[in-house]
Enzyme design. Structure first.
Site, PDB file in Angstrom:
ATOM      1  N   LYS A  23     -51.153 -24.557  10.972  1.00 50.37           N
ATOM      2  CA  LYS A  23     -49.853 -25.185  10.715  1.00 50.37           C
ATOM      3  C   LYS A  23     -49.380 -25.268  12.300  1.00 50.37           C
ATOM      4  O   LYS A  23     -48.954 -26.436  12.507  1.00 50.37           O
ATOM      5  CB  LYS A  23     -48.713 -24.631  10.016  1.00 50.37           C
ATOM      6  CG  LYS A  23     -49.114 -24.581   8.574  1.00 50.37           C
ATOM      7  CD  LYS A  23     -47.831 -24.713   7.515  1.00 50.37           C
ATOM      8  CE  LYS A  23     -48.175 -25.354   6.612  1.00 50.37           C
ATOM      9  NZ  LYS A  23     -48.070 -24.808   5.204  1.00 50.37           N
ATOM     10  N   LYS A  36     -57.214 -29.630   1.946  1.00 52.08           N
ATOM     11  CA  LYS A  36     -56.432 -29.114   0.998  1.00 52.08           C
ATOM     12  C   LYS A  36     -55.353 -30.273   0.620  1.00 52.08           C
ATOM     13  O   LYS A  36     -54.730 -30.780   1.720  1.00 52.08           O
ATOM     14  CB  LYS A  36     -55.693 -27.950   0.980  1.00 52.08           C
ATOM     15  CG  LYS A  36     -55.225 -27.374  -0.167  1.00 52.08           C
ATOM     16  CD  LYS A  36     -54.270 -25.965   0.158  1.00 52.08           C
ATOM     17  CE  LYS A  36     -52.974 -26.259   0.171  1.00 52.08           C
ATOM     18  NZ  LYS A  36     -52.088 -25.167   0.273  1.00 52.08           N
ATOM     19  N   LYS A  74     -48.359 -30.336   0.115  1.00 53.21           N
ATOM     20  CA  LYS A  74     -47.081 -31.288   0.098  1.00 53.21           C
ATOM     21  C   LYS A  74     -46.512 -31.438   1.418  1.00 53.21           C
ATOM     22  O   LYS A  74     -45.865 -32.527   1.962  1.00 53.21           O
ATOM     23  CB  LYS A  74     -46.118 -30.693  -0.741  1.00 53.21           C
ATOM     24  CG  LYS A  74     -45.583 -29.519  -0.416  1.00 53.21           C
ATOM     25  CD  LYS A  74     -44.411 -28.785  -1.362  1.00 53.21           C
ATOM     26  CE  LYS A  74     -44.841 -27.399  -2.002  1.00 53.21           C
ATOM     27  NZ  LYS A  74     -44.874 -26.461  -1.087  1.00 53.21           N
TER      28      LYS A  74
HETATM   29  N1  AQP Z   1     -54.088 -28.046  -3.336  1.00 55.06           N
HETATM   30  C1  AQP Z   1     -53.879 -27.098  -3.972  1.00 55.06           C
HETATM   31  N2  AQP Z   1     -54.237 -26.498  -4.863  1.00 55.06           N
HETATM   32  C2  AQP Z   1     -54.280 -25.656  -5.915  1.00 55.06           C
HETATM   33  N3  AQP Z   1     -53.284 -24.991  -5.748  1.00 55.06           N
HETATM   34  C3  AQP Z   1     -52.304 -25.297  -4.589  1.00 55.06           C
HETATM   35  N4  AQP Z   1     -51.192 -24.808  -4.297  1.00 55.06           N
HETATM   36  C4  AQP Z   1     -50.565 -25.496  -3.300  1.00 55.06           C
HETATM   37  N5  AQP Z   1     -51.315 -26.298  -3.031  1.00 55.06           N
HETATM   38  C5  AQP Z   1     -52.475 -26.325  -3.871  1.00 55.06           C
HETATM   39  C6  AQP Z   1     -50.459 -23.783  -5.004  1.00 55.06           C
HETATM   40  O1  AQP Z   1     -49.208 -24.139  -5.305  1.00 55.06           O
HETATM   41  C7  AQP Z   1     -48.191 -22.899  -5.214  1.00 55.06           C
HETATM   42  C8  AQP Z   1     -47.175 -23.352  -4.042  1.00 55.06           C
HETATM   43  O2  AQP Z   1     -47.377 -22.928  -2.846  1.00 55.06           O
HETATM   44  P1  AQP Z   1     -46.301 -22.790  -1.485  1.00 55.06           P
HETATM   45  O3  AQP Z   1     -45.318 -24.059  -1.788  1.00 55.06           O
HETATM   46  O4  AQP Z   1     -45.687 -21.709  -1.279  1.00 55.06           O
HETATM   47  O5  AQP Z   1     -47.445 -23.202  -0.476  1.00 55.06           O
HETATM   48  P2  AQP Z   1     -48.638 -23.868  -0.162  1.00 55.06           P
HETATM   49  O6  AQP Z   1     -49.728 -23.056  -1.037  1.00 55.06           O
HETATM   50  O7  AQP Z   1     -48.738 -23.723   1.265  1.00 55.06           O
HETATM   51  O8  AQP Z   1     -48.673 -25.242  -0.879  1.00 55.06           O
HETATM   52  P3  AQP Z   1     -48.763 -26.752  -0.137  1.00 55.06           P
HETATM   53  O9  AQP Z   1     -48.409 -27.656  -1.127  1.00 55.06           O
HETATM   54  O10 AQP Z   1     -50.029 -26.600   0.837  1.00 55.06           O
HETATM   55  O11 AQP Z   1     -47.356 -26.505   0.910  1.00 55.06           O
HETATM   56  P4  AQP Z   1     -46.948 -26.508   2.140  1.00 55.06           P
HETATM   57  O12 AQP Z   1     -47.542 -27.878   2.562  1.00 55.06           O
HETATM   58  O13 AQP Z   1     -45.598 -26.433   2.497  1.00 55.06           O
HETATM   59  O14 AQP Z   1     -47.635 -25.431   3.141  1.00 55.06           O
HETATM   60  C9  AQP Z   1     -49.124 -21.819  -4.480  1.00 55.06           C
HETATM   61  O15 AQP Z   1     -49.264 -20.943  -5.748  1.00 55.06           O
HETATM   62  C10 AQP Z   1     -50.311 -22.475  -4.119  1.00 55.06           C
HETATM   63  O16 AQP Z   1     -51.371 -21.866  -4.076  1.00 55.06           O
END
Ligand code: AQP
Length: 329
Positions: free
Chosen positions: A111, A194, A197
């Protein structure tokens, strides 16, 4: 009953990755344990975000939680910022994690690499400390996460070892749990990355209409070979679509690959994946629309905050006592 904790950060619109990796499993947990599901709004502040967007994302996640089948009578659903013990425990446990180990965290490196130095806040660096506090407050044994959060869970486990070694048996050792299928859904436009969001390239958003979702699947990046089989290194696009198909049909990757064995037309393959996604998401999205319109999630969050505060404050007191802070009750 075993305590299970999970959460999602309101950093952006929820994706199909969030649905497959997290949301879809929450309702199963509530029948097998004491479940705490939160909206990690304090974590969302670790990246720049507009206040109104943050509020809207938080409302959406609350409604998506309920649409996923979480029952507020069984699960405690709450906003992280409404339980002040998260911040208070954070300020204690930060002293038992070290700069060196935090700077090795892949998520921080990924990040921060996309930002210039002046934008990288201390909160982004210290993200795993707050995440450890989130988990430890609820004495959670099981923490369902995606693969890339396992490193943070390991850090929380190191913290518990260190803390309990010094103060006795105070904190419960958490264990990360990754789904067998769908732990890492990839971007449809760059399947080596990946689906995320906060980096919304090639994402399917849960708020997209079904037509847009189908269109995105039909134009997902694949390869020139025109043969469907699972090989995430050489065929990341096809493998990602197979993973989505397998996860949503509750079958293994091998079973999904067998289903499409000999298929040489990516158009047909993608259409079947799109049908599966539509079958799953259409009713889920309809429930979300009803919940967001009724506003019923607000009472759920208020009630959840009461329950979560009561439990979190017990752990906080235990930790405060252990480290030598004077507690007056
Ligand atoms: N691409 C993915 N495939 C499977 N699982 C996913 N998760 C997120 N992206 C995927 C799961 O969703 C939950 C939310 O996690 P989070 O919001 O704490 O952060 P994250 O894992 O970092 O998800 P993002 O969407 O990638 O958010 P940002 O971009 O804000 O960092 C978790 O259980 C995660 O594993």
């Amino acid at each position: 009953m075993e305590r299970i904790l999970s959460g999602i950060k309101p950093t952006g619109q929820l994706t199909l990755g969030n649905y497959i990796g997290a949301l879809r499993h929450f309702k199963d947990f509530q029948d097998n344990g004491e479940v705490f599901i939160f909206i990690a709004d304090l974590h969302a502040l670790t990246l720049p975000i507009d206040p109104e967007v943050l509020r809207q994302n938080s409302r959406d996640i609350a409604a998506f939680y309920l649409a996923s089948g979480l029952d507020p009578k069984k699960a405690t659903i709450f906003l992280q910022s409404t339980v002040s013990a998260h911040s208070e425990l954070n300020s204690i446990v930060q002293n038992y994690l070290y700069m060196g180990e935090l700077s090795r965290m892949t998520q921080f490196k990924d990040k921060s690499a996309k930002m210039n130095d002046k934008e990288i806040g201390l909160g982004l660096f210290a993200y795993p400390v707050l995440m450890a506090a989130d988990i430890l407050l609820y004495d959670a044994k099981t923490v369902p996460v995606g693969e890339d959060q396992l490193q943070h869970i390991e850090l929380a486990r190191d913290l518990v070892h260190r803390f309990n070694h010094k103060y006795g048996d105070i904190l419960v050792m958490p264990q990360g749990k990754v789904n067998k299928v769908g732990a890492r859904i990839m971007s449809l436009s760059d399947p080596t990355k990946k689906m995320s969001k906060s980096d919304p390239k090639g994402d399917i958003f849960l708020k997209d209409d079904m037509k847009t979702i189908r269109k995105k699947i039909m134009s997902a990046v694949t390869d020139m070979e025109a043969l469907v089989y699972y090989d995430p290194v050489n065929k990341p696009g096809v493998s990602n679509l197979l993973t989505i198909y397998a996860a949503l049909n509750d079958i293994t990757i091998e079973e999904a690959a067998k289903h499409f064995e000999g298929c040489t037309r990516y158009g047909d393959f993608k259409k079947e994946v799109a049908d599966t996604v539509e079958r799953e998401l259409a009713p889920f999205k309809a429930r979300y629309e009803e919940i967001i319109a009724s506003g019923e999630y607000l009472d759920v969050l208020k009630e959840g905050a009461k329950k979560a505060n009561a439990i979190a404050n017990v752990t906080l007191k235990r930790v405060q006592n252990a480290v030598g802070l004077l507690t007056l009750e």
